[in-house]
Design a protein around this motif. Structure first.
Motif, PDB file in Angstrom:
ATOM      1  N   TYR A  12     -32.544  63.981  35.823  1.00 26.31           N
ATOM      2  CA  TYR A  12     -33.016  64.381  34.493  1.00 26.31           C
ATOM      3  C   TYR A  12     -31.942  65.181  33.747  1.00 26.31           C
ATOM      4  N   SER A  13     -31.295  66.076  34.454  1.00 22.46           N
ATOM      5  CA  SER A  13     -30.283  66.937  33.829  1.00 22.46           C
ATOM      6  C   SER A  13     -29.101  66.136  33.300  1.00 22.46           C
ATOM      7  N   ALA A  14     -28.858  64.971  33.895  1.00 22.54           N
ATOM      8  CA  ALA A  14     -27.705  64.155  33.501  1.00 22.54           C
ATOM      9  C   ALA A  14     -28.045  63.107  32.453  1.00 22.54           C
ATOM     10  N   LEU A  15     -29.305  63.053  32.009  1.00 24.11           N
ATOM     11  CA  LEU A  15     -29.713  62.023  31.056  1.00 24.11           C
ATOM     12  C   LEU A  15     -28.987  62.156  29.723  1.00 24.11           C
ATOM     13  N   LYS A  16     -28.587  61.022  29.171  1.00 23.10           N
ATOM     14  CA  LYS A  16     -28.066  60.972  27.810  1.00 23.10           C
ATOM     15  C   LYS A  16     -29.228  60.715  26.849  1.00 23.10           C
ATOM     16  N   ASP A  17     -28.958  60.905  25.564  1.00 19.91           N
ATOM     17  CA  ASP A  17     -30.032  60.820  24.574  1.00 19.91           C
ATOM     18  C   ASP A  17     -30.772  59.488  24.604  1.00 19.91           C
ATOM     19  N   ASP A  18     -30.067  58.402  24.895  1.00 18.47           N
ATOM     20  CA  ASP A  18     -30.696  57.080  24.842  1.00 18.47           C
ATOM     21  C   ASP A  18     -31.231  56.615  26.198  1.00 18.47           C
ATOM     22  N   GLU A  19     -31.343  57.542  27.160  1.00 16.17           N
ATOM     23  CA  GLU A  19     -31.783  57.153  28.502  1.00 16.17           C
ATOM     24  C   GLU A  19     -33.163  57.689  28.868  1.00 16.17           C
ATOM     25  N   TYR A  20     -33.834  58.351  27.931  1.00 12.12           N
ATOM     26  CA  TYR A  20     -35.133  58.940  28.259  1.00 12.12           C
ATOM     27  C   TYR A  20     -36.187  57.882  28.533  1.00 12.12           C
ATOM     28  N   ASP A  21     -36.159  56.772  27.795  1.00  9.59           N
ATOM     29  CA  ASP A  21     -37.160  55.716  28.007  1.00  9.59           C
ATOM     30  C   ASP A  21     -37.158  55.225  29.450  1.00  9.59           C
ATOM     31  N   ASP A  22     -35.980  54.936  29.976  1.00 10.15           N
ATOM     32  CA  ASP A  22     -35.885  54.424  31.346  1.00 10.15           C
ATOM     33  C   ASP A  22     -36.394  55.454  32.352  1.00 10.15           C
ATOM     34  N   PHE A  23     -36.045  56.727  32.121  1.00  4.07           N
ATOM     35  CA  PHE A  23     -36.493  57.788  33.025  1.00  4.07           C
ATOM     36  C   PHE A  23     -38.015  57.896  33.006  1.00  4.07           C
ATOM     37  N   ILE A  24     -38.583  57.870  31.810  1.00  2.00           N
ATOM     38  CA  ILE A  24     -40.046  57.975  31.674  1.00  2.00           C
ATOM     39  C   ILE A  24     -40.728  56.795  32.357  1.00  2.00           C
TER      40      ILE A  24
END
Length: 254
Positions: A12-24
């Motif tokens: 989570y700490s390493a997520l870029k702005d456009d990577e939240y969808d995949d994480f969720i």
């Protein structure tokens, strides 16, 4: 085997702005309370990211309005108000429809964010330059004329001649390029905001260096502005070489 919460936090700490969808999507069905909180935080950051995309699109409205011009240059300054140091102007030509998130009036950004954006602007701009006019010239011709001079120098220092200037509120005399003055332009135009950041970071770095020469005035913290500590230092030690004599008459005796 499910990833540990510690590993997910690191991800989570390493997520870029456009990577939240995949994480969720990846962790939305994980019912561990620590993971649920991280998914909720990611959703909030995604909302902020979307809002920033929308704000950035709005910040391109003037660039689109004048899109027939091939080289649109934003102009802004930093340092009209301080008691010491130079005034610095920035000039930036961005590629058409260039989207640099978080561009804004430099005064609305943290010093760390300005430094981050400074590097991004220079990496992605077609060209960028500054004009610097020192304290002696400010005293000689006054701060408004010195600001105009810094802006003309910044434009001359560009590696490409602009077709049109988007200026923060002013019309620069003595320059033969079409100009569009925009009130509070550094909060309305990406090009002007970029120029604002370039000018501010450049000037702040100069004043931080000046602090090493004149540590008693606190230039690294106040950047030459009239803080109570700075004014008291002028009264105690007198002005130093880089003080603007026309600005400090109320704080020094004849």
């Amino acid at each position: 085997m499910a990833n540990s919460i510690s590993d997910i936090k690191t991800e989570y700490s390493a997520l870029k702005d456009d990577e939240y969808d995949d994480f969720i999507a990846r962790y939305s069905h994980d019912d561990r309370s620590g993971v649920v909180r991280l998914v909720e935080q990611a959703a909030k950051k995604k909302e902020k990211y979307i809002a920033e995309l929308e704000r950035t699109e709005h910040m391109l409205s003037y660039e689109r309005k004048y899109g027939a011009y091939s080289a649109i240059c934003g102009i802004d300054e930093a340092g009209r108000g301080p008691l010491a140091g130079p005034v610095v102007a920035g000039a930036v030509i961005l590629p058409a429809n260039e989207r640099i998130l978080y561009l804004n009036d430099s005064k609305q950004l943290s010093a760390a964010k300005r430094e981050e954006l400074y590097d991004i602007i220079y990496e992605r701009a077609i060209c960028a330059a500054v004009g610097i006019v020192g304290h002696e010239r400010i005293d000689e011709i006054n701060i408004l004329q010195a600001t105009y001079e810094a802006m003309r120098i910044a434009v001359m220092n560009l590696s490409q001649r602009p077709d049109i200037l988007l200026n923060d509120a002013v019309t620069i005399p003595g320059i033969d390029i079409q100009q569009v003055p925009i009130i509070k332009g550094d909060a309305k135009s990406c090009s002007i905001a970029a120029a604002s950041i370039i000018a501010k970071v450049t000037r702040d770095r100069i004043m931080t260096e000046m602090d090493k020469l004149y540590p008693m005035y606190g230039f690294a913290q106040n950047k030459g502005y009239g803080s109570a500590q700075h004014i008291e230092a002028i009264r105690q030690y007198g002005p130093c070489e880089i003080h603007r004599r026309t600005f400090i008459g109320n704080f020094v005796s004849d």
